[in-house]
Design a protein around this motif. Structure first.
Motif, PDB file in Angstrom:
ATOM      1  N   HIS A  75     -68.160 -23.184   9.177  1.00  0.00           N
ATOM      2  CA  HIS A  75     -68.467 -23.278  10.590  1.00  0.00           C
ATOM      3  C   HIS A  75     -68.351 -21.909  11.233  1.00  0.00           C
ATOM      4  O   HIS A  75     -67.514 -21.092  10.845  1.00  0.00           O
ATOM      5  CB  HIS A  75     -67.507 -24.239  11.302  1.00  0.00           C
ATOM      6  N   ARG A  76     -69.200 -21.668  12.227  1.00  0.00           N
ATOM      7  CA  ARG A  76     -69.087 -20.425  12.979  1.00  0.00           C
ATOM      8  C   ARG A  76     -67.878 -20.507  13.892  1.00  0.00           C
ATOM      9  O   ARG A  76     -67.521 -21.572  14.382  1.00  0.00           O
ATOM     10  CB  ARG A  76     -70.317 -20.208  13.837  1.00  0.00           C
ATOM     11  N   GLU A  77     -67.292 -19.385  14.121  1.00  0.00           N
ATOM     12  CA  GLU A  77     -66.203 -19.323  15.085  1.00  0.00           C
ATOM     13  C   GLU A  77     -66.823 -19.143  16.464  1.00  0.00           C
ATOM     14  O   GLU A  77     -67.762 -18.363  16.631  1.00  0.00           O
ATOM     15  CB  GLU A  77     -65.265 -18.160  14.767  1.00  0.00           C
ATOM     16  N   PRO A  78     -66.332 -19.853  17.474  1.00  0.00           N
ATOM     17  CA  PRO A  78     -66.938 -19.751  18.805  1.00  0.00           C
ATOM     18  C   PRO A  78     -66.676 -18.381  19.418  1.00  0.00           C
ATOM     19  O   PRO A  78     -65.608 -17.793  19.251  1.00  0.00           O
ATOM     20  CB  PRO A  78     -66.243 -20.855  19.593  1.00  0.00           C
ATOM     21  N   SER A  79     -67.681 -17.854  20.124  1.00  0.00           N
ATOM     22  CA  SER A  79     -67.533 -16.552  20.770  1.00  0.00           C
ATOM     23  C   SER A  79     -67.065 -16.705  22.220  1.00  0.00           C
ATOM     24  O   SER A  79     -66.688 -15.732  22.842  1.00  0.00           O
ATOM     25  CB  SER A  79     -68.870 -15.809  20.740  1.00  0.00           C
ATOM     26  N   ALA A  80     -67.118 -17.906  22.750  1.00  0.00           N
ATOM     27  CA  ALA A  80     -66.693 -18.189  24.119  1.00  0.00           C
ATOM     28  C   ALA A  80     -65.618 -19.279  24.061  1.00  0.00           C
ATOM     29  O   ALA A  80     -65.362 -19.840  22.999  1.00  0.00           O
ATOM     30  CB  ALA A  80     -67.894 -18.651  24.938  1.00  0.00           C
ATOM     31  N   PRO A  81     -64.990 -19.577  25.181  1.00  0.00           N
ATOM     32  CA  PRO A  81     -64.000 -20.657  25.166  1.00  0.00           C
ATOM     33  C   PRO A  81     -64.606 -21.957  24.656  1.00  0.00           C
ATOM     34  O   PRO A  81     -65.713 -22.330  25.022  1.00  0.00           O
ATOM     35  CB  PRO A  81     -63.585 -20.786  26.626  1.00  0.00           C
ATOM     36  N   ALA A  82     -63.875 -22.615  23.766  1.00  0.00           N
ATOM     37  CA  ALA A  82     -64.397 -23.843  23.170  1.00  0.00           C
ATOM     38  C   ALA A  82     -63.247 -24.768  22.825  1.00  0.00           C
ATOM     39  O   ALA A  82     -62.096 -24.353  22.726  1.00  0.00           O
ATOM     40  CB  ALA A  82     -65.199 -23.519  21.922  1.00  0.00           C
ATOM     41  N   ARG A  83     -63.602 -26.033  22.622  1.00  0.00           N
ATOM     42  CA  ARG A  83     -62.627 -27.036  22.218  1.00  0.00           C
ATOM     43  C   ARG A  83     -63.088 -27.604  20.885  1.00  0.00           C
ATOM     44  O   ARG A  83     -64.268 -27.896  20.700  1.00  0.00           O
ATOM     45  CB  ARG A  83     -62.557 -28.133  23.274  1.00  0.00           C
ATOM     46  N   ALA A  84     -62.174 -27.759  19.948  1.00  0.00           N
ATOM     47  CA  ALA A  84     -62.532 -28.258  18.621  1.00  0.00           C
ATOM     48  C   ALA A  84     -62.910 -29.734  18.689  1.00  0.00           C
ATOM     49  O   ALA A  84     -62.298 -30.517  19.413  1.00  0.00           O
ATOM     50  CB  ALA A  84     -61.368 -28.060  17.662  1.00  0.00           C
ATOM     51  N   LEU A  85     -63.949 -30.100  17.939  1.00  0.00           N
ATOM     52  CA  LEU A  85     -64.352 -31.501  17.844  1.00  0.00           C
ATOM     53  C   LEU A  85     -63.473 -32.209  16.821  1.00  0.00           C
ATOM     54  O   LEU A  85     -62.898 -31.576  15.940  1.00  0.00           O
ATOM     55  CB  LEU A  85     -65.821 -31.591  17.421  1.00  0.00           C
ATOM     56  N   PRO A  86     -63.366 -33.523  16.891  1.00  0.00           N
ATOM     57  CA  PRO A  86     -62.515 -34.234  15.956  1.00  0.00           C
ATOM     58  C   PRO A  86     -63.013 -34.106  14.518  1.00  0.00           C
ATOM     59  O   PRO A  86     -64.203 -33.915  14.262  1.00  0.00           O
ATOM     60  CB  PRO A  86     -62.579 -35.688  16.420  1.00  0.00           C
ATOM     61  N   CYS A  87     -62.114 -34.205  13.575  1.00  0.00           N
ATOM     62  CA  CYS A  87     -62.392 -34.173  12.131  1.00  0.00           C
ATOM     63  C   CYS A  87     -62.980 -32.846  11.683  1.00  0.00           C
ATOM     64  O   CYS A  87     -63.668 -32.788  10.667  1.00  0.00           O
ATOM     65  CB  CYS A  87     -63.301 -35.326  11.716  1.00  0.00           C
ATOM     66  N   GLY A  88     -62.767 -31.772  12.409  1.00  0.00           N
ATOM     67  CA  GLY A  88     -63.243 -30.460  12.007  1.00  0.00           C
ATOM     68  C   GLY A  88     -64.749 -30.326  11.957  1.00  0.00           C
ATOM     69  O   GLY A  88     -65.289 -29.619  11.115  1.00  0.00           O
ATOM     70  N   ARG A  89     -65.478 -31.007  12.834  1.00  0.00           N
ATOM     71  CA  ARG A  89     -66.939 -30.988  12.807  1.00  0.00           C
ATOM     72  C   ARG A  89     -67.537 -29.860  13.621  1.00  0.00           C
ATOM     73  O   ARG A  89     -68.743 -29.790  13.773  1.00  0.00           O
ATOM     74  CB  ARG A  89     -67.486 -32.315  13.316  1.00  0.00           C
ATOM     75  N   GLY A  90     -66.754 -28.972  14.143  1.00  0.00           N
ATOM     76  CA  GLY A  90     -67.299 -27.860  14.914  1.00  0.00           C
ATOM     77  C   GLY A  90     -66.591 -27.717  16.241  1.00  0.00           C
ATOM     78  O   GLY A  90     -65.428 -28.115  16.386  1.00  0.00           O
TER      79      GLY A  90
END
Length: 130
Positions: A75-90
């Motif tokens: 998975h790409r690492e987010p370049s802006a503020p982000a919240r992780a989706l459940p089960c590591g889906r992004g």
């Protein structure tokens, strides 16, 4: 195509080879009625309709491409503020005041109160600017 897939599809490599052989034969040997030439001739790859002997000689003399190692997807690492989706889906991007897309949109369309002053209407005089 069905006959080739059923006969050679016991393994994934054989299936890929059967499908590739079908595409090559279609592109080099089959004259398309609407084009009146083969697709390879239309694209300028060849200047004649290939015979089966010519196709088989070319396929059997060509060197095999080296196999490529499969690499695991990450998975790409987010370049802006982000919240992780459940089960590591992004990640789900968060919209904040510092988000570049929000800044760009706000610069194109400023709020209406910033562009003009308060509107005063009179029953007897037209508004200013008419």
């Amino acid at each position: 195509m069905r006959r080739l897939c059923r006969a050679f599809s016991k393994k994934a490599d054989h299936h890929r080879a059967a499908v590739a052989l079908n595409y090559v034969a279609y592109k080099l040997r089959r004259v398309v009625r609407t084009l009146r030439v083969t697709p390879a001739m239309q694209a300028g790859i060849t200047d004649h309709v290939w015979t089966l002997d010519e196709l088989m000689d070319t396929l059997l003399t060509e060197a095999e491409d080296p196999t490529h190692e499969a690499k695991p997807l990450t998975h790409r690492e987010p370049s802006a503020p982000a919240r992780a989706l459940p089960c590591g889906r992004g990640f789900l991007g968060l919209v904040t005041e510092s988000t570049p897309a929000l800044k760009k949109r706000r610069s194109k369309h400023p709020p209406p109160e910033a562009t003009r002053g308060p509107v005063q209407l009179s029953l007897f005089a037209p508004p200013e600017g008419w």
